[in-house]
Design a protein around this motif. Structure first.
Motif, mmCIF file in Angstrom:
data_model
loop_
_atom_site.group_PDB
_atom_site.id
_atom_site.type_symbol
_atom_site.label_atom_id
_atom_site.label_comp_id
_atom_site.label_asym_id
_atom_site.label_seq_id
_atom_site.Cartn_x
_atom_site.Cartn_y
_atom_site.Cartn_z
ATOM 1 N N ASP A 4 4.086 6.537 2.957
ATOM 2 C CA ASP A 4 3.489 5.201 2.862
ATOM 3 C C ASP A 4 3.175 4.636 4.252
ATOM 4 O OD1 ASP A 4 3.788 5.443 0.152
ATOM 5 O OD2 ASP A 4 5.647 4.276 0.072
ATOM 6 N N VAL A 21 -4.693 11.181 4.527
ATOM 7 C CA VAL A 21 -3.242 11.339 4.715
ATOM 8 C C VAL A 21 -2.700 12.442 3.810
ATOM 9 C CG1 VAL A 21 -1.019 10.184 4.443
ATOM 10 C CG2 VAL A 21 -2.923 8.979 5.512
ATOM 11 N N ALA A 22 -3.196 12.502 2.594
ATOM 12 C CA ALA A 22 -2.736 13.569 1.687
ATOM 13 C C ALA A 22 -3.085 14.940 2.257
ATOM 14 C CB ALA A 22 -3.365 13.380 0.305
ATOM 15 N N GLU A 23 -4.288 15.063 2.782
ATOM 16 C CA GLU A 23 -4.689 16.349 3.367
ATOM 17 C C GLU A 23 -3.844 16.661 4.602
ATOM 18 O OE1 GLU A 23 -6.511 18.582 2.203
ATOM 19 O OE2 GLU A 23 -6.986 19.908 3.891
ATOM 20 N N PHE A 82 -0.777 15.694 5.187
ATOM 21 C CA PHE A 82 0.545 16.122 4.746
ATOM 22 C C PHE A 82 0.500 17.542 4.167
ATOM 23 C CE2 PHE A 82 2.156 11.757 5.028
ATOM 24 C CZ PHE A 82 3.442 12.001 5.477
ATOM 25 N N ALA A 83 -0.574 17.867 3.478
ATOM 26 C CA ALA A 83 -0.694 19.236 2.959
ATOM 27 C C ALA A 83 -0.728 20.236 4.115
ATOM 28 C CB ALA A 83 -1.942 19.360 2.098
ATOM 29 N N TRP A 128 -9.495 15.829 -1.632
ATOM 30 C CA TRP A 128 -8.717 14.964 -2.520
ATOM 31 C C TRP A 128 -9.625 14.036 -3.318
ATOM 32 C CZ3 TRP A 128 -3.649 15.723 -3.331
ATOM 33 C CH2 TRP A 128 -3.029 16.601 -2.440
ATOM 34 N N VAL A 151 0.852 -1.195 0.000
ATOM 35 C CA VAL A 151 0.000 0.000 0.000
ATOM 36 C C VAL A 151 0.883 1.238 0.000
ATOM 37 C CG1 VAL A 151 -1.741 1.282 1.289
ATOM 38 C CG2 VAL A 151 -1.825 -1.212 1.236
ATOM 39 N N MET A 160 1.277 5.568 -1.108
ATOM 40 C CA MET A 160 0.594 6.828 -1.402
ATOM 41 C C MET A 160 0.556 7.092 -2.908
ATOM 42 S SD MET A 160 -0.746 8.552 1.083
ATOM 43 C CE MET A 160 -0.815 10.274 0.579
ATOM 44 N N GLY A 194 -0.863 22.239 0.077
ATOM 45 C CA GLY A 194 -0.349 22.956 1.241
ATOM 46 C C GLY A 194 -0.180 24.437 0.957
ATOM 47 N N LEU A 231 0.088 6.232 5.532
ATOM 48 C CA LEU A 231 -1.085 5.713 4.821
ATOM 49 C C LEU A 231 -1.511 4.357 5.395
ATOM 50 C CD1 LEU A 231 -3.171 5.644 2.547
ATOM 51 C CD2 LEU A 231 -1.388 4.739 1.039
ATOM 52 N N ARG A 232 -0.553 3.475 5.600
ATOM 53 C CA ARG A 232 -0.872 2.145 6.137
ATOM 54 C C ARG A 232 -1.482 2.258 7.538
ATOM 55 N NH1 ARG A 232 5.057 0.783 4.156
ATOM 56 N NH2 ARG A 232 4.610 0.723 1.934
ATOM 57 N N GLU A 247 -6.160 7.400 1.954
ATOM 58 C CA GLU A 247 -5.240 8.202 1.139
ATOM 59 C C GLU A 247 -5.648 9.679 1.117
ATOM 60 O OE1 GLU A 247 -4.568 7.877 -3.390
ATOM 61 O OE2 GLU A 247 -3.067 6.628 -2.421
ATOM 62 N N LEU A 294 -4.962 3.564 7.183
ATOM 63 C CA LEU A 294 -5.798 2.517 6.578
ATOM 64 C C LEU A 294 -6.251 1.506 7.622
ATOM 65 C CD1 LEU A 294 -7.037 0.968 4.231
ATOM 66 C CD2 LEU A 294 -4.772 0.001 3.744
ATOM 67 N N VAL A 346 0.831 17.317 -3.071
ATOM 68 C CA VAL A 346 0.639 17.628 -1.653
ATOM 69 C C VAL A 346 1.114 19.047 -1.348
ATOM 70 C CG1 VAL A 346 1.367 17.017 0.679
ATOM 71 C CG2 VAL A 346 0.720 15.227 -0.926
#
Lengths: 194, 169
Positions: free
Chosen positions: B17, B37-39, B41-42, B73, A18, A20, A31, B20-21, B34, B24, A27
């Protein structure tokens, strides 16, 4: 008897594939939007007044030069590219002129669509350059449209036609979706008609 | 052009990663994890000077992801295409691996109470110590051990059942 470490090892092994999807550029772009929103908010009232008066704010940020309004911004990069960010569909003529000043021959149109309407422009018969994908790199977001433009790669005599559509988001009454029609045409683009 | 926060990219590459895991395991949905996590990190990017000083930035990201409920996202994925831009250049083509772990394992995780899943995520997948895990989740350190012990027991039962059919790798 399965040990604790074997349980954890199995869990890690199963999840190892899994990964990203979004890359760091996506990202970072998000941001950047979040940070800009924090900075812009206190000045929004003043900026709205300036735009209402027909002014475009030239905000000095050193190099590169940046032209910005509440609705959009145009930023010339040191590598010669131009970054366009559209947040609201306002003043397309002003944006077209600003892009031209930044070295991008462009015609911008903004269109708001009703529920169920699809964005798109009828075929005009104008000659289109196949170099569009090299000239424009779009990044799509829910809150803004952002694209990097390489005017140095535009064939002489061509104009970048940017038509941005905004329509209600059927799944989010408070939100909206975007779409865009981009083309690189010889001469002056004809207006977009559905 | 704003400056890229120093070493954010390296942090994202190294920890993305793993985060994310971990998320999840807690939320049980690949795409939602995802998105969250993307948000997160942003948000870390936009406050990087602060997050970089955090004693456990990955814990910050996961905590933020689990506290986040946004559709940004996800909406990005279903953006309408851009005319004239080839398929390969469209953003929604560059999305993500659709990899989803073993459904039986995910079902076993989903059967755990949420707090146990959170502890597994932080302790096992992020390899955080009990103190950091406790601080991140706002619970007592001793409670972390209890949750992990119960979760491990339940997952072992799942594995025992699973390995009757196929050997443990």
């Amino acid at each position: 008897m399965i040990t604790d470490d074997e349980v954890y090892g199995h869990l890690r092994d199963e999840l190892a594939p899994v990964r990203m999807g979004p890359d760091v550029a996506a990202v970072s772009a998000r941001g950047r939007t979040l940070r800009r929103r924090r900075r812009v908010a206190p000045a929004a009232g003043l900026a709205v007044a300036a735009v209402a008066a027909g002014l475009i704010l030239g905000i000095p940020t050193g190099t590169p030069p940046r032209m910005e309004s509440v609705a959009w911004s145009v930023e010339s990069q040191p590598d010669g590219s131009v970054t366009l960010t559209v947040r609201q569909l306002q003043d397309p003529e002003g944006l077209s002129g600003t892009l031209r000043k930044a070295g991008v021959p462009a015609k911008v149109e903004f269109k708001r669509l009703g529920p169920g309407e699809a964005g798109g422009c009828a075929e005009t018969g104008q000659v289109r350059s196949p170099k569009l994908p090299r000239v424009v790199s779009p990044e799509w977001g829910a809150d803004e449209q952002r694209m990097t433009i390489r005017p140095d790669l535009m064939p002489p005599g061509t104009t970048l036609h940017i038509v941005i559509f905004q329509m209600p988001d059927p799944k989010d009454p408070a939100g909206h979706d975007w779409s865009a029609h981009l083309s690189l045409v010889e001469g002056e683009p004809m207006p977009c008609t559905p | 052009m704003e400056q890229e926060p120093g070493d954010f990219a390296a942090f994202y590459q190294a920890a993305g990663d793993h985060c994310l895991r971990a998320v999840l395991v807690v939320v049980g949905d690949r795409h939602l994890a995802e998105d969250l996590v993307a948000e997160a990190f942003a948000r870390a990017w936009s406050s990087w000077s602060k997050v970089a000083q955090h004693p456990a930035p990955v814990a910050w990201v996961v905590r933020t992801a689990l506290n986040t409920r946004i559709s940004w996202w996800r909406r990005r994925r279903r953006e309408v295409h851009t005319a004239d831009v080839p398929e390969r250049d469209r953003p929604d083509q560059a999305v993500t691996s659709e990899t989803v772990p073993d459904a039986r394992l995910m079902a076993a995780l989903k059967a755990l109470p949420k707090r146990q899943r959170e502890v597994v995520a932080l302790r096992v997948l992020l390899d955080l110590d009990a103190e950091t895990t406790a601080r991140t989740l706002g619970i007592a350190t001793g409670t972390v051990g209890a949750h992990l012990s119960r979760a491990t027991r339940a997952l072992r039962i799942h594995l025992g059942t699973a390995t009757e059919q196929e050997p443990l790798r």
